[in-house]
Scaffold this active site. Sequence first.
Site, PDB file in Angstrom:
ATOM      1  N   SER A 128      -4.912  -7.326 -39.956  1.00  0.00           N
ATOM      2  CA  SER A 128      -5.987  -7.828 -39.843  1.00  0.00           C
ATOM      3  C   SER A 128      -6.489  -9.282 -40.238  1.00  0.00           C
ATOM      4  O   SER A 128      -7.442  -9.824 -40.175  1.00  0.00           O
ATOM      5  CB  SER A 128      -7.201  -7.072 -40.388  1.00  0.00           C
ATOM      6  OG  SER A 128      -7.332  -5.794 -39.745  1.00  0.00           O
ATOM      7  N   SER A 166      -9.266  -6.646 -38.092  1.00  0.00           N
ATOM      8  CA  SER A 166     -10.460  -6.674 -38.196  1.00  0.00           C
ATOM      9  C   SER A 166     -11.417  -8.000 -38.829  1.00  0.00           C
ATOM     10  O   SER A 166     -12.686  -7.874 -38.955  1.00  0.00           O
ATOM     11  CB  SER A 166     -10.645  -5.553 -39.320  1.00  0.00           C
ATOM     12  OG  SER A 166     -10.140  -5.984 -40.380  1.00  0.00           O
ATOM     13  N   LYS A 181     -15.213 -12.346 -46.482  1.00  0.00           N
ATOM     14  CA  LYS A 181     -15.213 -11.194 -45.543  1.00  0.00           C
ATOM     15  C   LYS A 181     -16.059  -9.949 -46.192  1.00  0.00           C
ATOM     16  O   LYS A 181     -16.321 -10.017 -47.422  1.00  0.00           O
ATOM     17  CB  LYS A 181     -13.804 -10.630 -45.408  1.00  0.00           C
ATOM     18  CG  LYS A 181     -13.810  -9.290 -44.439  1.00  0.00           C
ATOM     19  CD  LYS A 181     -12.184  -8.912 -44.161  1.00  0.00           C
ATOM     20  CE  LYS A 181     -12.017  -7.740 -43.103  1.00  0.00           C
ATOM     21  NZ  LYS A 181     -10.945  -7.378 -42.908  1.00  0.00           N
TER      22      LYS A 181
HETATM   23  N1  GLN Z   1      -5.789  -2.993 -36.163  1.00  0.00           N
HETATM   24  C1  GLN Z   1      -5.305  -2.071 -37.289  1.00  0.00           C
HETATM   25  C2  GLN Z   1      -6.240  -0.858 -37.434  1.00  0.00           C
HETATM   26  O1  GLN Z   1      -7.037  -0.645 -36.571  1.00  0.00           O
HETATM   27  C3  GLN Z   1      -5.103  -3.066 -38.616  1.00  0.00           C
HETATM   28  C4  GLN Z   1      -6.561  -3.273 -39.393  1.00  0.00           C
HETATM   29  C5  GLN Z   1      -6.397  -3.784 -40.646  1.00  0.00           C
HETATM   30  O2  GLN Z   1      -5.444  -4.739 -40.787  1.00  0.00           O
HETATM   31  N2  GLN Z   1      -7.391  -3.573 -41.490  1.00  0.00           N
HETATM   32  O3  GLN Z   1      -6.076  -0.248 -38.436  1.00  0.00           O
END
Ligand code: GLN
Length: 486
Positions: free
Chosen positions: A175, A151, A76
């Site tokens: 995410s 994400s 990532k």
């Molecule tokens: N969707 C959540 C956010 O927008 C979690 C994102 C994540 O786990 N990095 O913060």
Amino acid sequence: MLNSSLLQLGSALRAKTISSVELTQLYLDRINALNPALNAYITTNFESSLAQARAADTLLASDKAQPLTGIPIAQKDIFCAKGWRTTCGSRMLENFIAPYDAHVIEQFNNAGAVNLGKTNMDEFAMGSSNETSHFGAVKNPWDRNAVPGGSSGGAACAVAARLCAAATGTDTGGSIRQPAALCGISGIKPTYGTVSRYGMIAFASSLDQAGPMARGAEDLALMLNVMTGFDERDSTSLQRDKEDYARDLSKPLAGLRIGLPKEFFAEGLSQDVASCVNEAIAEYKKLGATIVDISLPNSRLAVPVYYVLAPAEASSNLSRYDGVRYGYRAPEYTDLADMYEKSRAQGFGAEVKRRIMIGTYVLSHGYYDAYYLQAQKIRRLIAQDFENAFKQCDVIMGPTSPSTAFDLGSKGDDPVQMYLSDIYTIAVNLAGLPGMSIPAGFGSNGRPVGLQIIGNYFKEAQMLNVAHQYQLATDHHGRAPQNIEL
Ligand code: GLN
């Protein structure tokens, strides 16, 4: 080869049925062919990947190989990797070449794995659809009109489309699990503190945790064996003995107590997801598990609490991007304050700015007690709910996401709708517990459904066992999307 597990790939490499250079080239050719349409990778560096593959082949020839030696992994783009562009999905870091390796990258390098490239993600990991990336949206390989989740959307897409053998992700509020669910793969977020955050670009430090994404639980165990371990460079890294996460994979499930929180099966859950999750629960009963009805009464507050705490931490973490030391600097400005303002205004996207503003607000004098402090108190109650639940059951199950993958562009104008994608995952981060998602079938629209498994602290090996036994009995995780040229 493309459908082989990491264990099988490792055996093939050690038996010299295939070399790491050949295997790496196979994936690089696929990336060449499919990435222009899917956009799973932000950066590739074929020369660097092949050089690592050649070094792995030397190790394999000398019998010094470890389980992942020579295996191509996607990283990532939140992990600093020395000499690699590391963008975190943002214009702010568009031209940033990392001068050092994150702990996770170092661990994979030491294991002799090959870095295939840096995967696309929501900007600074803020999002649930990968649409906030400065480098464009990622397509869901099962249906290119759908989002891959976020994400870690690029990672999930890359695993599902066989553009890597396995991948890394990070999970602050869902995410790893939500994109795993939406792309029909498996992913685990370990207990907070298990994987070092050193060199992992910070979003909300008390929630951020790295973990692996792969097709099946067996692969996740091998990945976790490499990623975990104490690291003194991260003050929240846990000092625990190294464990083998694959040790319990083959245990039978007879007597396992599965808790089903009533709050996870209430209004807002789509019929498609509910029926797949219920079928999965029925399968677990066949495998010898018993079902316990439980309640997590404060879980309804998880999303609002998260959207106070995560932006608060983000507003502090992201203050380092000021255009002075590294990252984007506006080309024209009048004085220092103007340079800060313009660099941040131009370098960050809309969602990141929204979070910085919310975070700054909830931490400001006069509002701190009303929002930030209150949210911290509820965070404690949410953790308490889980503590009570685990007195009655060994693992908790439910849906990972309320629906299957939604259409690209369909939630962009409504941040609250987007935030609700993580309604079942966020409480786990607030409590610091381990959580995973595994494929549990498909909705009527042909898009994948994920089953969430939540374990007690440090129960990753048990969760992987629970997932693996289901995967021996079913084949959802083995399915591949159409049109990916297997
Ligand atoms: N969707 C959540 C956010 O927008 C979690 C994102 C994540 O786990 N990095 O913060």
